[in-house]
Write an enzyme that holds these catalytic residues in place. Structure first.
Site, PDB file in Angstrom:
ATOM      1  N   ASN A 269       0.855  -1.187   0.000  1.00 33.79           N
ATOM      2  CA  ASN A 269       0.000   0.000   0.000  1.00 33.79           C
ATOM      3  C   ASN A 269       0.899   1.248   0.000  1.00 33.79           C
ATOM      4  OD1 ASN A 269      -1.415   2.293   1.056  1.00 33.79           O
ATOM      5  ND2 ASN A 269      -3.081   0.940   1.628  1.00 33.79           N
TER       6      ASN A 269
ATOM      7  N   HIS B  18       0.899   6.262   1.825  1.00 32.02           N
ATOM      8  CA  HIS B  18       1.622   7.224   2.650  1.00 32.02           C
ATOM      9  C   HIS B  18       2.769   7.912   1.941  1.00 32.02           C
ATOM     10  CE1 HIS B  18      -1.100   6.664   5.759  1.00 32.02           C
ATOM     11  NE2 HIS B  18      -0.722   5.449   6.098  1.00 32.02           N
TER      12      HIS B  18
ATOM     13  N   HIS C  34      -5.622   3.587  -1.868  1.00 32.16           N
ATOM     14  CA  HIS C  34      -6.970   3.953  -1.406  1.00 32.16           C
ATOM     15  C   HIS C  34      -7.291   5.355  -1.902  1.00 32.16           C
ATOM     16  CE1 HIS C  34      -9.816   4.246   2.373  1.00 32.16           C
ATOM     17  NE2 HIS C  34     -10.423   4.575   1.251  1.00 32.16           N
TER      18      HIS C  34
ATOM     19  N   ARG D 219      -9.437   8.002  -1.459  1.00 27.38           N
ATOM     20  CA  ARG D 219     -10.460   8.431  -0.486  1.00 27.38           C
ATOM     21  C   ARG D 219     -11.309   9.545  -1.069  1.00 27.38           C
ATOM     22  NH1 ARG D 219      -9.359   6.928   5.141  1.00 27.38           N
ATOM     23  NH2 ARG D 219     -10.987   8.431   5.565  1.00 27.38           N
TER      24      ARG D 219
ATOM     25  N   ARG E  37      -7.215  12.859   0.547  1.00 27.94           N
ATOM     26  CA  ARG E  37      -6.178  13.359   1.459  1.00 27.94           C
ATOM     27  C   ARG E  37      -4.779  12.866   1.075  1.00 27.94           C
ATOM     28  NH1 ARG E  37      -7.425  10.077   6.993  1.00 27.94           N
ATOM     29  NH2 ARG E  37      -9.398  11.147   6.774  1.00 27.94           N
ATOM     30  N   HIS E  38      -4.706  11.719   0.390  1.00 30.72           N
ATOM     31  CA  HIS E  38      -3.370  11.298  -0.069  1.00 30.72           C
ATOM     32  C   HIS E  38      -3.372  10.965  -1.559  1.00 30.72           C
ATOM     33  CE1 HIS E  38      -5.231   7.530   1.180  1.00 30.72           C
ATOM     34  NE2 HIS E  38      -4.873   7.631   2.463  1.00 30.72           N
TER      35      HIS E  38
ATOM     36  N   GLU F  65      -8.505   0.296  -3.229  1.00 33.76           N
ATOM     37  CA  GLU F  65      -9.279   0.296  -1.988  1.00 33.76           C
ATOM     38  C   GLU F  65     -10.207   1.502  -2.041  1.00 33.76           C
ATOM     39  OE1 GLU F  65      -6.522  -0.308   1.350  1.00 33.76           O
ATOM     40  OE2 GLU F  65      -7.978   0.894   2.457  1.00 33.76           O
TER      41      GLU F  65
ATOM     42  N   THR G 177      -8.548   3.659   7.964  1.00 34.78           N
ATOM     43  CA  THR G 177      -9.758   2.843   7.999  1.00 34.78           C
ATOM     44  C   THR G 177      -9.865   2.196   9.373  1.00 34.78           C
ATOM     45  OG1 THR G 177      -9.174   2.312   5.724  1.00 34.78           O
ATOM     46  CG2 THR G 177     -11.042   1.137   6.664  1.00 34.78           C
TER      47      THR G 177
ATOM     48  N   GLU H  52     -11.169  -9.479   2.845  1.00 31.71           N
ATOM     49  CA  GLU H  52      -9.917  -9.085   3.489  1.00 31.71           C
ATOM     50  C   GLU H  52     -10.215  -9.006   4.974  1.00 31.71           C
ATOM     51  OE1 GLU H  52      -7.596  -5.750   1.993  1.00 31.71           O
ATOM     52  OE2 GLU H  52      -6.737  -5.464   3.998  1.00 31.71           O
TER      53      GLU H  52
ATOM     54  N   HIS I 142      -4.058  -4.522   7.794  1.00 32.02           N
ATOM     55  CA  HIS I 142      -4.224  -3.422   8.735  1.00 32.02           C
ATOM     56  C   HIS I 142      -3.354  -3.639   9.961  1.00 32.02           C
ATOM     57  CE1 HIS I 142      -5.809   0.084  10.666  1.00 32.02           C
ATOM     58  NE2 HIS I 142      -6.376   0.374   9.528  1.00 32.02           N
ATOM     59  N   GLY I 143      -2.405  -2.739  10.135  1.00 29.83           N
ATOM     60  CA  GLY I 143      -1.550  -2.782  11.321  1.00 29.83           C
ATOM     61  C   GLY I 143      -0.493  -3.868  11.294  1.00 29.83           C
TER      62      GLY I 143
ATOM     63  N   GLY J 255       0.931  -1.264   4.513  1.00 31.66           N
ATOM     64  CA  GLY J 255       1.289   0.084   4.125  1.00 31.66           C
ATOM     65  C   GLY J 255       2.134   0.819   5.142  1.00 31.66           C
ATOM     66  N   HIS J 256       1.502   1.193   6.258  1.00 30.35           N
ATOM     67  CA  HIS J 256       2.144   2.130   7.182  1.00 30.35           C
ATOM     68  C   HIS J 256       3.526   1.665   7.672  1.00 30.35           C
ATOM     69  CE1 HIS J 256       2.140   5.424  10.062  1.00 30.35           C
ATOM     70  NE2 HIS J 256       2.703   4.570  10.899  1.00 30.35           N
TER      71      HIS J 256
HETATM   72  N1  PXP Z   1      -6.085  -3.042   4.215  1.00 27.67           N
HETATM   73  C1  PXP Z   1      -7.051  -2.097   4.301  1.00 27.67           C
HETATM   74  C2  PXP Z   1      -8.430  -2.455   3.849  1.00 27.67           C
HETATM   75  C3  PXP Z   1      -6.761  -0.793   4.770  1.00 27.67           C
HETATM   76  O1  PXP Z   1      -7.728   0.122   4.852  1.00 27.67           O
HETATM   77  C4  PXP Z   1      -5.439  -0.493   5.137  1.00 27.67           C
HETATM   78  C5  PXP Z   1      -5.110   0.894   5.575  1.00 27.67           C
HETATM   79  O2  PXP Z   1      -5.167   1.746   4.487  1.00 27.67           O
HETATM   80  C6  PXP Z   1      -4.475  -1.504   5.016  1.00 27.67           C
HETATM   81  C7  PXP Z   1      -4.823  -2.765   4.583  1.00 27.67           C
HETATM   82  C8  PXP Z   1      -3.047  -1.247   5.344  1.00 27.67           C
HETATM   83  O3  PXP Z   1      -2.935  -0.976   6.695  1.00 27.67           O
HETATM   84  P1  PXP Z   1      -1.559  -0.445   7.278  1.00 27.67           P
HETATM   85  O4  PXP Z   1      -1.306   0.888   6.628  1.00 27.67           O
HETATM   86  O5  PXP Z   1      -1.808  -0.364   8.732  1.00 27.67           O
HETATM   87  O6  PXP Z   1      -0.518  -1.456   6.884  1.00 27.67           O
END
Ligand code: PXP
Length: 240
Positions: A7, A10, A43, A45, A49-50, A70, A101, A151, A190-191, A212-213
């Site tokens: 992802n 960022h 994503h 949005r 924003r990004h 996304e 999210t 997912e 996510h995370g 991503g993050h």
């Molecule tokens: N999957 C989905 C559906 C998300 O919304 C996000 C955050 O944009 C991610 C994965 C990636 O999450 P992270 O940035 O925490 O790795």
């Protein structure tokens, strides 16, 4: 082999902070693919924003792997997605004030709506993934809506501490097993980061991870190529 989807949102967050053209998420996607990523997630949005519309259209033309768009299931973004034709759309809930999210979709409460949206994407040969909490009723609802993938939201697992980590892993495993039995393909995200990925990657039914993050944060210090390769190495370790 477990797959990694990178992802790149960022990278765009940093670009938008200055309102100029660098760093370009398209460039980040290119390096991620070269380093071995299996796909790129982004994503778009509603508040832009990004990621900007321009990024999505250029990625569509330049990616060599696959594009997972996304998005919230709003009319404006659905129409853009139908025009871009990514390989996969991942539908997510979206709130203006959130930092990222926050939760999964409540598919069970809106099966008819998701069925209708999924059918529109299928007409264009776009696969559909629904981002849901690892809860059996949501998995079954995703199947009823005609989704191709779920997912599973790994946020609660990522935030868990001590003995609750195993409980969260068990929830993910059970949801993944139910999904696979129903014929759904299973992604997760996510995370996830360099510490918590391996345990969740050991769940057989989960095929792909969307990260991503943590990846972009690590890339700031070690570079994009190495940050991607280190995650791929963790996925390889989890195979053994
Ligand atoms: N999957 C989905 C559906 C998300 O919304 C996000 C955050 O944009 C991610 C994965 C990636 O999450 P992270 O940035 O925490 O790795």
């Amino acid at each position: 082999m477990k797959r990694l989807s990178v992802n790149i949102d960022h990278v765009a967050t940093l670009r938008q902070a200055r309102g100029e053209s660098e760093p370009d998420p398209v460039g980040a996607a290119f390096i991620a693919e070269t380093a071995g990523a299996d796909g790129i997630v982004t994503h778009l949005r509603e508040d832009r924003r990004h990621i900007q519309d321009r990024d999505v259209y250029i990625l569509r033309k330049t990616l060599k792997t696959k594009l997972d768009l996304e998005m919230a299931a709003t009319e404006e973004i659905i129409n853009i997605a139908l025009d871009v034709v990514p390989e996969l759309v991942t539908l997510v809930p979206e709130r203006r004030q959130e930092l990222t999210t926050e939760g999964g979709l409540d598919v069970a409460a809106q099966v008819a709506r998701f069925k209708e949206v999924t059918a529109r994407f299928h007409k264009k040969n776009i696969l559909v993934s629904l981002f849901i909490a690892p809860a059996k009723e949501q998995v079954r609802a995703a199947r009823s809506a005609g989704a191709d993938f779920v997912e599973l939201h790994t946020g609660e697992y990522a935030n868990a501490k001590g003995s609750t980590i195993d409980d969260q892993l068990e929830r993910l495993k059970e949801a993944a097993m139910v999904a696979a039995k129903l014929g759904l393909k299973v992604n997760a995200g996510h995370g996830l980061d360099y510490r918590n990925l391996k345990a969740v990657a050991m769940i057989d039914e989960i095929e792909e991870f969307s990260i991503g993050h943590a990846l972009i944060s690590h890339a700031l210090f070690v570079g994009m190529e190495r940050a991607v390769k280190e995650l791929i190495d963790i996925l390889k370790e989890a195979e053994h």
